[in-house]
Design an enzyme around this catalytic site. Structure first.
Site, PDB file in Angstrom:
ATOM      1  N   PRO A  47      -2.914   5.678   2.950  1.00  0.00           N
ATOM      2  CA  PRO A  47      -4.540   5.633   4.441  1.00  0.00           C
ATOM      3  C   PRO A  47      -4.502   4.997   5.327  1.00  0.00           C
ATOM      4  O   PRO A  47      -5.019   3.682   4.299  1.00  0.00           O
ATOM      5  CB  PRO A  47      -5.547   6.353   3.064  1.00  0.00           C
ATOM      6  CG  PRO A  47      -4.876   6.465   2.108  1.00  0.00           C
ATOM      7  CD  PRO A  47      -3.595   6.115   1.918  1.00  0.00           C
ATOM      8  N   GLU A  48      -4.446   4.794   6.292  1.00  0.00           N
ATOM      9  CA  GLU A  48      -5.003   3.979   6.882  1.00  0.00           C
ATOM     10  C   GLU A  48      -6.634   3.683   7.689  1.00  0.00           C
ATOM     11  O   GLU A  48      -6.805   4.924   7.072  1.00  0.00           O
ATOM     12  CB  GLU A  48      -3.824   3.758   8.091  1.00  0.00           C
ATOM     13  CG  GLU A  48      -2.123   3.556   7.642  1.00  0.00           C
ATOM     14  CD  GLU A  48      -1.353   3.815   8.879  1.00  0.00           C
ATOM     15  OE1 GLU A  48      -1.831   3.513   9.481  1.00  0.00           O
ATOM     16  OE2 GLU A  48      -0.194   4.189   8.138  1.00  0.00           O
ATOM     17  N   LYS A  98      -8.810  -1.282   6.159  1.00  0.00           N
ATOM     18  CA  LYS A  98      -8.524  -0.270   5.317  1.00  0.00           C
ATOM     19  C   LYS A  98      -9.476  -0.087   3.799  1.00  0.00           C
ATOM     20  O   LYS A  98      -9.314   0.077   2.882  1.00  0.00           O
ATOM     21  CB  LYS A  98      -7.413  -0.291   5.031  1.00  0.00           C
ATOM     22  CG  LYS A  98      -6.208  -0.195   5.669  1.00  0.00           C
ATOM     23  CD  LYS A  98      -5.000  -0.216   5.859  1.00  0.00           C
ATOM     24  CE  LYS A  98      -3.907  -0.259   6.525  1.00  0.00           C
ATOM     25  NZ  LYS A  98      -2.637  -0.308   6.161  1.00  0.00           N
ATOM     26  N   HIS A 116      -5.102  13.268 -12.733  1.00  0.00           N
ATOM     27  CA  HIS A 116      -5.057  11.450 -12.584  1.00  0.00           C
ATOM     28  C   HIS A 116      -6.513  10.933 -11.869  1.00  0.00           C
ATOM     29  O   HIS A 116      -6.491  10.221 -10.674  1.00  0.00           O
ATOM     30  CB  HIS A 116      -3.980  11.253 -11.855  1.00  0.00           C
ATOM     31  CG  HIS A 116      -2.705  11.119 -11.802  1.00  0.00           C
ATOM     32  ND1 HIS A 116      -1.690  10.538 -12.684  1.00  0.00           N
ATOM     33  CD2 HIS A 116      -1.478  12.547 -11.435  1.00  0.00           C
ATOM     34  CE1 HIS A 116      -0.647  11.355 -12.567  1.00  0.00           C
ATOM     35  NE2 HIS A 116      -0.779  12.027 -12.412  1.00  0.00           N
ATOM     36  N   ARG A 136      -0.877   7.211  -8.224  1.00  0.00           N
ATOM     37  CA  ARG A 136       0.160   6.549  -8.683  1.00  0.00           C
ATOM     38  C   ARG A 136      -0.325   4.700  -8.269  1.00  0.00           C
ATOM     39  O   ARG A 136       0.426   3.391  -9.222  1.00  0.00           O
ATOM     40  CB  ARG A 136       0.857   5.922  -7.121  1.00  0.00           C
ATOM     41  CG  ARG A 136       1.717   6.758  -6.832  1.00  0.00           C
ATOM     42  CD  ARG A 136       2.793   6.727  -5.445  1.00  0.00           C
ATOM     43  NE  ARG A 136       3.567   5.762  -5.591  1.00  0.00           N
ATOM     44  CZ  ARG A 136       4.539   5.608  -4.960  1.00  0.00           C
ATOM     45  NH1 ARG A 136       4.552   5.214  -3.693  1.00  0.00           N
ATOM     46  NH2 ARG A 136       5.706   4.648  -5.590  1.00  0.00           N
ATOM     47  N   ARG A 156       8.287  -1.748   4.897  1.00  0.00           N
ATOM     48  CA  ARG A 156       8.742  -0.285   5.417  1.00  0.00           C
ATOM     49  C   ARG A 156       9.466  -0.104   6.039  1.00  0.00           C
ATOM     50  O   ARG A 156      10.052  -0.296   6.995  1.00  0.00           O
ATOM     51  CB  ARG A 156       7.018  -0.187   6.286  1.00  0.00           C
ATOM     52  CG  ARG A 156       5.794  -0.903   5.185  1.00  0.00           C
ATOM     53  CD  ARG A 156       5.515   0.058   4.020  1.00  0.00           C
ATOM     54  NE  ARG A 156       5.299   0.827   3.524  1.00  0.00           N
ATOM     55  CZ  ARG A 156       3.782   1.574   4.720  1.00  0.00           C
ATOM     56  NH1 ARG A 156       2.519   1.257   4.284  1.00  0.00           N
ATOM     57  NH2 ARG A 156       3.846   3.189   3.833  1.00  0.00           N
TER      58      ARG A 156
END
Length: 290
Positions: free
Chosen positions: A2-3, A69, A111, A130, A280
């Site tokens: 997420p940005e 962020k 999760h 994650r 990236r």
């Protein structure tokens, strides 16, 4: 990951629901406990899980704020102010539900790593597939040095001058322009997706050395980044894989992307190419971007 637009959407959704409410209790997952016992600070940082649960009990959520962020939960208890800092990492997501079974997708229910039970009866749930996200309870922002190094918000009046000053520093001269605009100490909140889109709009190759991007181009690039970020905010963010709003809905910005994840350039039809920049994958058009 997420940005800025995705985090902004989460904060806007959470504010009217949880601001002013009090945390009755906090329950962390056994996964978090096991990780800490093994010497790994999964999710919860700078505190033992049991201590974290105890500290948050009775805290009132006075205000939510997005900074770059990060999400800042401004808390108060017994007249004292505190901050719970959250970074969503790659797959973090917040939900406000009456029961965890109300969370729509099984992958998020499996999760869940923190449940904040509010005195109103609602559950504020943090899920992270994650486990790269973080929850950090501190007295004030200054306690965590990286938070003090963030660039101004891109929509702030001083942000463009700050961007130009930072990007002109010698240490950035030989670095790829894409790496520089993804640096949170140069401009806040611009990650891989929106850096890719902005450079494509500007027809700039992502690996072009920053020193070769003239001042006028840099200023225009900054303005394009702000416009792309705003477009994404207005579109509810980009759902590429695991981003969801607090009610489980996906954003729509992914349908507006012109270069990120594309196999062909939508402008000239050329097959896109990719390279790794700052860890990236960077997709670009070899014909349009020079």
């Amino acid at each position: 990951m997420p940005e800025l637009p995705e985090v902004e959407g989460v904060v806007r959704d959470l504010r009217p629901i949880i601001e002013g409410k009090t945390i009755a209790s906090v329950t962390l997952s056994q996964t978090v406990y096991a990780a800490h016992e093994a010497g790994k600070q999964a999710i919860v940082k700078n505190a033992a899980p049991q201590h974290f649960e105890q500290m948050l009990q009775g805290m009132t959520i006075e205000q939510l704020q997005r900074r770059s962020k990060y999400i800042f939960f401004h808390l108060k208890k017994d007249g004292e102010s505190y901050v719970l800092v959250n970074h969503l990492g790659m797959t973090g997501a917040w939900f406000v539900v009456n029961d965890v079974l109300d969370i729509k997708e099984d992958k998020f229910r499996k999760h869940i790593h923190a449940i904040f039970t509010l005195t109103s009866g609602e559950l504020l749930v943090y899920s992270d597939i994650r486990r790269f996200g973080e929850l950090r309870f501190i007295k004030e922002i200054a306690e965590h040095a990286p938070l003090l190094k963030m660039a101004p918000e891109p929509f702030d009046a001083e942000a463009s001058d700050f961007f130009l000053t930072q990007s002109n520093k010698p240490r950035f001269a030989k670095k790829a322009i894409k790496e520089v605009i993804m640096d949170g100490q140069v401009i806040s909140g611009c990650g891989n997706i929106y850096a890719t889109e902005s450079l494509f709009k500007m027809k700039i190759h992502p690996a072009k050395p920053t020193s070769e991007v003239v001042q006028e181009q840099k200023l225009e690039l900054f303005q394009v980044i702000c416009a792309v970020l705003q477009e994404s905010i207005d579109s509810g963010g980009s759902t590429i894989s695991d981003y969801r709003s607090i009610n489980g809905d996906a954003g729509t910005m992914q349908h507006r992307l012109k270069m990120y994840g594309k196999k062909q350039c939508l402008t000239c039809g050329t097959t896109t190419e990719s390279m790794v920049i700052a860890g990236r994958t960077s997709t670009y058009c070899p014909q349009c971007q020079k």
